[in-house]
Design a protein around this motif. Sequence first.
Motif, PDB file in Angstrom:
ATOM      1  N   LEU A 127       3.389  15.098  -6.695  1.00  0.00           N
ATOM      2  CA  LEU A 127       2.876  15.066  -8.062  1.00  0.00           C
ATOM      3  C   LEU A 127       3.905  14.559  -9.070  1.00  0.00           C
ATOM      4  N   GLU A 128       5.184  14.530  -8.682  1.00  0.00           N
ATOM      5  CA  GLU A 128       6.211  14.022  -9.589  1.00  0.00           C
ATOM      6  C   GLU A 128       5.857  12.598  -9.994  1.00  0.00           C
ATOM      7  N   GLY A 129       5.886  12.339 -11.245  1.00  0.00           N
ATOM      8  CA  GLY A 129       5.582  10.994 -11.732  1.00  0.00           C
ATOM      9  C   GLY A 129       4.107  10.755 -11.969  1.00  0.00           C
ATOM     10  N   CYS A 130       3.243  11.664 -11.554  1.00  0.00           N
ATOM     11  CA  CYS A 130       1.814  11.527 -11.828  1.00  0.00           C
ATOM     12  C   CYS A 130       1.570  12.028 -13.245  1.00  0.00           C
ATOM     13  N   ARG A 131       1.268  11.123 -14.139  1.00  0.00           N
ATOM     14  CA  ARG A 131       1.184  11.455 -15.565  1.00  0.00           C
ATOM     15  C   ARG A 131      -0.166  12.026 -15.983  1.00  0.00           C
ATOM     16  N   THR A 132      -1.167  11.922 -15.139  1.00  0.00           N
ATOM     17  CA  THR A 132      -2.496  12.440 -15.495  1.00  0.00           C
ATOM     18  C   THR A 132      -3.064  13.235 -14.326  1.00  0.00           C
ATOM     19  N   LEU A 133      -4.042  14.047 -14.637  1.00  0.00           N
ATOM     20  CA  LEU A 133      -4.728  14.810 -13.589  1.00  0.00           C
ATOM     21  C   LEU A 133      -5.369  13.862 -12.581  1.00  0.00           C
ATOM     22  N   ALA A 134      -5.902  12.741 -13.033  1.00  0.00           N
ATOM     23  CA  ALA A 134      -6.534  11.774 -12.126  1.00  0.00           C
ATOM     24  C   ALA A 134      -5.510  11.221 -11.129  1.00  0.00           C
ATOM     25  N   GLU A 135      -4.308  10.878 -11.628  1.00  0.00           N
ATOM     26  CA  GLU A 135      -3.252  10.384 -10.724  1.00  0.00           C
ATOM     27  C   GLU A 135      -2.828  11.487  -9.757  1.00  0.00           C
ATOM     28  N   GLY A 136      -2.689  12.706 -10.267  1.00  0.00           N
ATOM     29  CA  GLY A 136      -2.298  13.830  -9.431  1.00  0.00           C
ATOM     30  C   GLY A 136      -3.341  14.119  -8.359  1.00  0.00           C
ATOM     31  N   THR A 137      -4.600  14.051  -8.752  1.00  0.00           N
ATOM     32  CA  THR A 137      -5.686  14.289  -7.793  1.00  0.00           C
ATOM     33  C   THR A 137      -5.649  13.252  -6.678  1.00  0.00           C
ATOM     34  N   LYS A 138      -5.426  12.002  -7.039  1.00  0.00           N
ATOM     35  CA  LYS A 138      -5.347  10.936  -6.032  1.00  0.00           C
ATOM     36  C   LYS A 138      -4.174  11.184  -5.077  1.00  0.00           C
ATOM     37  N   ALA A 139      -3.034  11.581  -5.620  1.00  0.00           N
ATOM     38  CA  ALA A 139      -1.853  11.850  -4.785  1.00  0.00           C
ATOM     39  C   ALA A 139      -2.117  13.008  -3.826  1.00  0.00           C
ATOM     40  N   ILE A 140      -2.790  14.045  -4.316  1.00  0.00           N
ATOM     41  CA  ILE A 140      -3.088  15.214  -3.492  1.00  0.00           C
ATOM     42  C   ILE A 140      -4.136  14.879  -2.434  1.00  0.00           C
ATOM     43  N   ILE A 141      -5.126  14.074  -2.795  1.00  0.00           N
ATOM     44  CA  ILE A 141      -6.132  13.662  -1.806  1.00  0.00           C
ATOM     45  C   ILE A 141      -5.459  12.873  -0.691  1.00  0.00           C
ATOM     46  N   ASN A 142      -4.549  11.966  -1.052  1.00  0.00           N
ATOM     47  CA  ASN A 142      -3.831  11.196  -0.034  1.00  0.00           C
ATOM     48  C   ASN A 142      -2.993  12.104   0.862  1.00  0.00           C
ATOM     49  N   LEU A 143      -2.378  13.137   0.293  1.00  0.00           N
ATOM     50  CA  LEU A 143      -1.629  14.106   1.089  1.00  0.00           C
ATOM     51  C   LEU A 143      -2.569  14.812   2.065  1.00  0.00           C
ATOM     52  N   GLY A 144      -3.757  15.150   1.597  1.00  0.00           N
ATOM     53  CA  GLY A 144      -4.739  15.820   2.438  1.00  0.00           C
ATOM     54  C   GLY A 144      -5.243  14.977   3.587  1.00  0.00           C
ATOM     55  N   LEU A 145      -5.147  13.662   3.455  1.00  0.00           N
ATOM     56  CA  LEU A 145      -5.608  12.757   4.518  1.00  0.00           C
ATOM     57  C   LEU A 145      -4.570  12.577   5.620  1.00  0.00           C
ATOM     58  N   GLU A 146      -3.363  13.047   5.379  1.00  0.00           N
ATOM     59  CA  GLU A 146      -2.311  12.904   6.379  1.00  0.00           C
ATOM     60  C   GLU A 146      -2.556  13.831   7.567  1.00  0.00           C
ATOM     61  N   ASN A 147      -1.989  13.464   8.696  1.00  0.00           N
ATOM     62  CA  ASN A 147      -2.093  14.275   9.896  1.00  0.00           C
ATOM     63  C   ASN A 147      -1.481  15.656   9.651  1.00  0.00           C
ATOM     64  N   VAL A 148      -2.117  16.687  10.175  1.00  0.00           N
ATOM     65  CA  VAL A 148      -1.614  18.054  10.059  1.00  0.00           C
ATOM     66  C   VAL A 148      -1.113  18.484  11.440  1.00  0.00           C
ATOM     67  N   PRO A 149       0.212  18.432  11.637  1.00  0.00           N
ATOM     68  CA  PRO A 149       0.743  18.833  12.946  1.00  0.00           C
ATOM     69  C   PRO A 149       0.726  20.344  13.125  1.00  0.00           C
ATOM     70  N   VAL A 150       0.639  20.760  14.379  1.00  0.00           N
ATOM     71  CA  VAL A 150       0.694  22.179  14.737  1.00  0.00           C
ATOM     72  C   VAL A 150       1.954  22.399  15.565  1.00  0.00           C
TER      73      VAL A 150
END
Length: 164
Positions: free
Chosen positions: A83-106
Amino acid sequence: MVYHSSFVGEEGITKACGFPLLPLKSHIKGPAPVSDQGKTDIVDEAITFFRANVFFRNFDVKSPADKLLIYLTFYINVALKRLEGCRTLAEGTKAIINLGLENVPVPGESGFPFPGLFVLPQSQKEAELLRNYLKQIREETSGRLLSVAYRPNGTPNKWSWSCH
């Protein structure tokens, strides 16, 4: 002072790789049992205790829920860095959605952040149960984190998370 999870009772709680699959106040599809919306859940604890717990190098694990709290503290730190550098909620949401799309290792897979803290899955079914729970809890944590990291007008709330 390190804050520990209040979820110390393990009666009736399913586990996968040593992770307790604790109930969540969530409408996100996944294997977590649904918690009462009026009760504190592990995601609430992780967000509330983050600022204090993130500074500790050592954390004395007192229950399996503490291990989940450690995992969520790590995840919140990763999410805040995104979220660093994300100046708006829309940018932050996009960054978080992209994080959520990453592989989740166990545990046992490349990229899992805590080798040795959790037991290896005994079957593919256990690995997938944990992966799905971690996906669900990460998505739930991300949504709640956005509501704390940004003001209602969509601008960053830098004072609530100035910790990294």
